[in-house]
Enzyme design. Structure first.
Site, PDB file in Angstrom:
ATOM      1  N   HIS A 136       0.966  -1.266  -0.120  1.00 24.97           N
ATOM      2  CA  HIS A 136      -0.011   0.034   0.092  1.00 24.97           C
ATOM      3  C   HIS A 136       0.863   1.267  -0.037  1.00 24.97           C
ATOM      4  CE1 HIS A 136      -3.319   2.794   1.495  1.00 24.97           C
ATOM      5  NE2 HIS A 136      -3.993   2.155   0.960  1.00 24.97           N
ATOM      6  N   ILE A 151       2.064   4.643   1.563  1.00 23.42           N
ATOM      7  CA  ILE A 151       0.881   5.447   2.270  1.00 23.42           C
ATOM      8  C   ILE A 151       0.315   4.564   3.205  1.00 23.42           C
ATOM      9  CG2 ILE A 151      -1.207   6.808   2.222  1.00 23.42           C
ATOM     10  CD1 ILE A 151      -0.569   7.577  -0.748  1.00 23.42           C
ATOM     11  N   GLY A 164      -6.025   4.339   5.306  1.00 25.67           N
ATOM     12  CA  GLY A 164      -6.902   5.129   6.327  1.00 25.67           C
ATOM     13  C   GLY A 164      -7.626   4.252   7.540  1.00 25.67           C
ATOM     14  N   VAL A 165      -7.582   2.976   7.172  1.00 24.28           N
ATOM     15  CA  VAL A 165      -8.303   2.161   8.189  1.00 24.28           C
ATOM     16  C   VAL A 165      -7.182   2.051   9.202  1.00 24.28           C
ATOM     17  CG1 VAL A 165      -9.955   0.830   6.853  1.00 24.28           C
ATOM     18  CG2 VAL A 165      -7.578   0.223   7.193  1.00 24.28           C
ATOM     19  N   GLU A 222      -7.861   2.855  13.251  1.00 19.42           N
ATOM     20  CA  GLU A 222      -7.603   2.129  14.298  1.00 19.42           C
ATOM     21  C   GLU A 222      -6.685   2.576  15.251  1.00 19.42           C
ATOM     22  OE1 GLU A 222      -7.157  -1.409  16.586  1.00 19.42           O
ATOM     23  OE2 GLU A 222      -8.636  -1.168  15.025  1.00 19.42           O
TER      24      GLU A 222
END
Length: 151
Positions: A49, A55, A58-59, A63
């Site tokens: 990723h 990067i 987003g998850v 978290e």
């Protein structure tokens, strides 16, 4: 009050590679805190990723905010804290403002909006320096570890 890595592991069930808070400053127990995380270049998710432009997903930022909220809530447990845990239940109004890259230092500000019995709702804001990178509202519930019973 500053909570460091060893104590965080006593408050949360998470372990590497899925523990995303390096330390946490409790501003008000059960209510407000700021977590801190430096995302290193060797994080497991950067390989996929994305290989050409790593990067933080987003998850993972969501978290990290939820883990910070888990620390602030768990720090407030009075009795039988060994048998309680905080489980993430929902996320809403998530916004991703700027990418988080390898070697970025991120602050994770969380504040309790309300709670009904054992379900807590928080607002979280992740920043790089003073720049917003992510924000969301999310909920978590307190459960009994041995029975998964909602308290």
């Amino acid at each position: 009050m500053i909570v460091k890595s060893d104590e965080i592991k006593n408050l949360l069930p998470h372990r590497e590679p899925f523990l995303f808070v390096d330390k946490c400053e409790i501003i008000e127990v059960g209510i407000k805190a700021v977590g801190y995380r430096k995302f290193l270049p060797n994080e497991f998710f950067f390989k996929g990723h994305f290989p050409e432009l790593p990067i933080v997903p987003g998850v993972i930022l969501i978290e990290a905010l939820a883990q910070t909220a888990g620390i602030v809530v768990s720090k407030g447990f009075d009795e039988n804290k060994e048998d309680k845990t905080v489980l993430f239940t929902s996320v809403s109004e998530a916004r991703f403002r700027k990418p988080v890259l390898p070697n970025d230092d991120i602050s994770l500000e969380v504040e309790k909006l309300n709670n009904v019995k054992s379900v807590y709702k928080f607002y979280g804001l992740a920043k790089k320096n003073s720049t917003k990178v992510c924000e969301a509202k999310f909920s978590a519930m307190i459960t009994n570890k041995s029975s998964s019973e909602i308290l």
